[in-house]
Design a protein around this motif. Sequence first.
Motif, PDB file in Angstrom:
ATOM      1  N   SER A 352      44.569  40.040  46.824  1.00 56.12           N
ATOM      2  CA  SER A 352      45.998  40.106  46.535  1.00 56.12           C
ATOM      3  C   SER A 352      46.203  40.801  45.191  1.00 56.12           C
ATOM      4  O   SER A 352      45.251  41.019  44.429  1.00 56.12           O
ATOM      5  CB  SER A 352      46.587  38.699  46.485  1.00 56.12           C
ATOM      6  OG  SER A 352      46.087  37.999  45.345  1.00 56.12           O
ATOM      7  N   TRP A 354      47.640  39.535  42.592  1.00 57.73           N
ATOM      8  CA  TRP A 354      47.284  38.591  41.531  1.00 57.73           C
ATOM      9  C   TRP A 354      45.769  38.464  41.396  1.00 57.73           C
ATOM     10  O   TRP A 354      45.244  38.457  40.269  1.00 57.73           O
ATOM     11  CB  TRP A 354      47.887  37.216  41.833  1.00 57.73           C
ATOM     12  CG  TRP A 354      47.627  36.229  40.728  1.00 57.73           C
ATOM     13  CD1 TRP A 354      48.386  36.020  39.610  1.00 57.73           C
ATOM     14  CD2 TRP A 354      46.516  35.329  40.624  1.00 57.73           C
ATOM     15  NE1 TRP A 354      47.822  35.051  38.808  1.00 57.73           N
ATOM     16  CE2 TRP A 354      46.666  34.607  39.409  1.00 57.73           C
ATOM     17  CE3 TRP A 354      45.414  35.063  41.429  1.00 57.73           C
ATOM     18  CZ2 TRP A 354      45.751  33.640  38.994  1.00 57.73           C
ATOM     19  CZ3 TRP A 354      44.490  34.099  41.010  1.00 57.73           C
ATOM     20  CH2 TRP A 354      44.666  33.402  39.808  1.00 57.73           C
ATOM     21  N   GLU A 355      45.046  38.374  42.516  1.00 57.17           N
ATOM     22  CA  GLU A 355      43.579  38.261  42.454  1.00 57.17           C
ATOM     23  C   GLU A 355      42.962  39.495  41.796  1.00 57.17           C
ATOM     24  O   GLU A 355      42.036  39.380  40.979  1.00 57.17           O
ATOM     25  CB  GLU A 355      43.008  38.076  43.856  1.00 57.17           C
ATOM     26  CG  GLU A 355      43.306  36.712  44.469  1.00 57.17           C
ATOM     27  CD  GLU A 355      42.958  36.638  45.935  1.00 57.17           C
ATOM     28  OE1 GLU A 355      42.670  35.525  46.422  1.00 57.17           O
ATOM     29  OE2 GLU A 355      42.992  37.695  46.626  1.00 57.17           O
ATOM     30  N   LYS A 357      44.489  41.547  39.709  1.00 60.55           N
ATOM     31  CA  LYS A 357      44.863  41.535  38.293  1.00 60.55           C
ATOM     32  C   LYS A 357      43.909  40.657  37.486  1.00 60.55           C
ATOM     33  O   LYS A 357      43.439  41.044  36.406  1.00 60.55           O
ATOM     34  CB  LYS A 357      46.304  41.055  38.144  1.00 60.55           C
ATOM     35  CG  LYS A 357      46.830  41.061  36.714  1.00 60.55           C
ATOM     36  CD  LYS A 357      46.717  39.717  36.007  1.00 60.55           C
ATOM     37  CE  LYS A 357      47.609  38.674  36.651  1.00 60.55           C
ATOM     38  NZ  LYS A 357      47.564  37.386  35.891  1.00 60.55           N
ATOM     39  N   GLU A 358      43.597  39.483  38.008  1.00 60.79           N
ATOM     40  CA  GLU A 358      42.670  38.588  37.319  1.00 60.79           C
ATOM     41  C   GLU A 358      41.276  39.207  37.206  1.00 60.79           C
ATOM     42  O   GLU A 358      40.603  39.082  36.173  1.00 60.79           O
ATOM     43  CB  GLU A 358      42.596  37.256  38.063  1.00 60.79           C
ATOM     44  CG  GLU A 358      43.861  36.424  37.964  1.00 60.79           C
ATOM     45  CD  GLU A 358      44.139  35.987  36.532  1.00 60.79           C
ATOM     46  OE1 GLU A 358      43.277  35.316  35.929  1.00 60.79           O
ATOM     47  OE2 GLU A 358      45.221  36.326  36.006  1.00 60.79           O
ATOM     48  N   ARG A 382      49.318  48.164  45.901  1.00 61.38           N
ATOM     49  CA  ARG A 382      48.875  46.886  45.340  1.00 61.38           C
ATOM     50  C   ARG A 382      47.895  47.083  44.191  1.00 61.38           C
ATOM     51  O   ARG A 382      47.939  46.349  43.193  1.00 61.38           O
ATOM     52  CB  ARG A 382      48.250  46.015  46.434  1.00 61.38           C
ATOM     53  CG  ARG A 382      49.284  45.409  47.369  1.00 61.38           C
ATOM     54  CD  ARG A 382      48.676  44.430  48.352  1.00 61.38           C
ATOM     55  NE  ARG A 382      49.706  43.790  49.169  1.00 61.38           N
ATOM     56  CZ  ARG A 382      49.462  42.907  50.135  1.00 61.38           C
ATOM     57  NH1 ARG A 382      48.204  42.558  50.410  1.00 61.38           N
ATOM     58  NH2 ARG A 382      50.456  42.368  50.826  1.00 61.38           N
ATOM     59  N   ASP A 385      49.966  48.177  41.239  1.00 62.76           N
ATOM     60  CA  ASP A 385      50.706  47.016  40.728  1.00 62.76           C
ATOM     61  C   ASP A 385      49.797  46.117  39.897  1.00 62.76           C
ATOM     62  O   ASP A 385      50.192  45.626  38.828  1.00 62.76           O
ATOM     63  CB  ASP A 385      51.298  46.211  41.880  1.00 62.76           C
ATOM     64  CG  ASP A 385      52.459  46.912  42.574  1.00 62.76           C
ATOM     65  OD1 ASP A 385      52.967  47.911  42.022  1.00 62.76           O
ATOM     66  OD2 ASP A 385      52.847  46.462  43.672  1.00 62.76           O
ATOM     67  N   ALA A 386      48.580  45.896  40.392  1.00 56.77           N
ATOM     68  CA  ALA A 386      47.646  45.024  39.670  1.00 56.77           C
ATOM     69  C   ALA A 386      47.242  45.637  38.336  1.00 56.77           C
ATOM     70  O   ALA A 386      47.129  44.931  37.316  1.00 56.77           O
ATOM     71  CB  ALA A 386      46.415  44.759  40.535  1.00 56.77           C
ATOM     72  N   MET A 389      50.111  45.171  35.884  1.00 63.05           N
ATOM     73  CA  MET A 389      50.184  43.790  35.398  1.00 63.05           C
ATOM     74  C   MET A 389      49.063  43.489  34.418  1.00 63.05           C
ATOM     75  O   MET A 389      49.278  42.854  33.379  1.00 63.05           O
ATOM     76  CB  MET A 389      50.119  42.831  36.588  1.00 63.05           C
ATOM     77  CG  MET A 389      51.342  42.872  37.491  1.00 63.05           C
ATOM     78  SD  MET A 389      51.101  41.926  39.020  1.00 63.05           S
ATOM     79  CE  MET A 389      50.824  40.281  38.346  1.00 63.05           C
ATOM     80  N   GLU A 393      49.325  42.453  30.401  1.00 62.01           N
ATOM     81  CA  GLU A 393      48.779  41.194  29.901  1.00 62.01           C
ATOM     82  C   GLU A 393      47.719  41.414  28.836  1.00 62.01           C
ATOM     83  O   GLU A 393      47.637  40.661  27.858  1.00 62.01           O
ATOM     84  CB  GLU A 393      48.203  40.392  31.067  1.00 62.01           C
ATOM     85  CG  GLU A 393      47.849  38.966  30.697  1.00 62.01           C
ATOM     86  CD  GLU A 393      47.640  38.085  31.913  1.00 62.01           C
ATOM     87  OE1 GLU A 393      46.828  37.143  31.814  1.00 62.01           O
ATOM     88  OE2 GLU A 393      48.284  38.338  32.961  1.00 62.01           O
TER      89      GLU A 393
END
Length: 582
Positions: A352, A354-355, A357-358, A382, A385-386, A389, A393
Amino acid sequence: MNKISKVYLKRIIGLAVLAIVTACDQVSIVQSTDWVLTNGRFYTVNDEKPWAEAVVIRDGVFIYVGENKGAQAFVTEESKITDLQGSMVIPGIVDAHTHPGQIELTRYETTFTGNTREEFLAELTVYAKENPGNGWLRGCCWPVQEFVDGNLGPDRNDLDPIFPDRPVWLISTGGHSFWLNSQALQELSINEDSKDPKFPVAMYKRDNSGRLTGWVKEGAAWVRVNEVFEVDTEIHEASMRDMLEILGKHGVTTLYDAGTKGFADRVYEFLSKLDKAGELAIRYEGTYRISIPENVRLAIPEMKRYREVYGGERLKFNTIKLFMDGIHENRSGAMLQPYADDPDYISDTILSVWELKEFLLDLHEERFDLHVHVIGDLATKRVLDAVEMAKEEAGDGFYPRVSLAHLQTVDPGDWLRFRELGVTANFTPWWSGVDVPNPIGEGLEQVRSEDTFRAKAIADAGGNVTFSSDTWNLRNLSPFLGIQVGHTRQYPREWLTPGADPNAFLKPESEKMPIELLIQGYTINGAYQLRMENQHGSIETGKMGDLVILEENLFETEPHSIYQIKPRAVVMEGILMHGNLN
């Protein structure tokens, strides 16, 4: 001392020279080791000085790039002098996504050639009668466009009557789908209770009743190949040598290996031996490949282990490979809109936003880069987007250089984001021809099928675009094949099937790339992708002396003949590696 070992010695000396070379076109000290190359047409890929007549290399490093007259200041009785007699010269080539480790790694007992469903099944039937046995049968290649229709694909019910008593593993023509019979599923302990590694990308296809069909996609199969194939070490290692030799003879001085399935230790152990013996004649960037979500937690520890165990002078480990989706041929690409022949298709990606991005933040902390397989427009969006993000951060100094490979279908709204986010777009130009029959079949309607591989659009929007071979088929390794097809959007005419239109090209016409962009993508842009732009990728003072010397002028060669070009000579760090300059 062999010539490759000499490269290592000269590189050590050359690094010292790098510290004292200025931004000028020459240094004042003349040494007997100078190699003076004059009367060339050097296409430098340096915007400030795109052309030069002469270069001087000292201890593997360019110390002069300019006119013939200026090069004479470096000539002594001991100097090596080469008159290039007007030959065109470009920088050493970077193949930014290829697979030397996969050549002859998974060897198939037989190749089936049936082009239709009926022909293929008939050929299997004949083979089964003539070759009885109970061991694994590993075969290539079922015609994907004949068997895949929307969410329907090959079924073990067709294989089981032909091969009732032995496990069968058949790969598709696209290479990302596998067809297993019931015996094979049983051998691998795959049953109706088996969880898909990541639906609908890496998955075991089931019918509406939940029954396994034997169609296995993407990483769900790749993580099992070392259970199915026995590697012939002698053949595999000899084939890797051959592939590296062919790449080198075609001007490749640096490459990124985008994955070796489940055989990384076998591949990198061999390459490490070559490196330590001074026999690895190409800068080789290895990787850890993530094909299913559970691989993510292993990626950084494994890359660190590869560095410690196998890393050396030429063999490096800096970039992790991630599959974000599959391919259109087996309907596993992550798409913003459903496939035309499967309106109920719901896309997803391996990770995902979020995954990912992390994971990018983990890479930021550990200082690794990321190379991502993306085919569909949703997968590309995606990833972008990651990255956006993660950069927000992490703040200033976000470390990972992210590159996206293939990019078959990209939302035009995302073209500009490559430049804005500093993401590299990597393409395999020799894919950009007209396939007959179309392996995607009816998966993409005409509008989307004529809007693929938009490398020029991304470059025009300011993105860093790089090029690659992405193959272990020796016929297709040449970067000059990529230059020709990228320039014409047509395969070589000698490849066309009887009756094919020789004037047909892959639309849109606006994507026919200029030679300048293709050379740039194979040199300085690729060097940037691999964090090597300060030492490689262009012909400039202070950079390592890599040259590809051609008999032909790429800007004047008939476009449909470019793929036949073979360099007259290849120089790496001031050493003649291939060819001759007599």
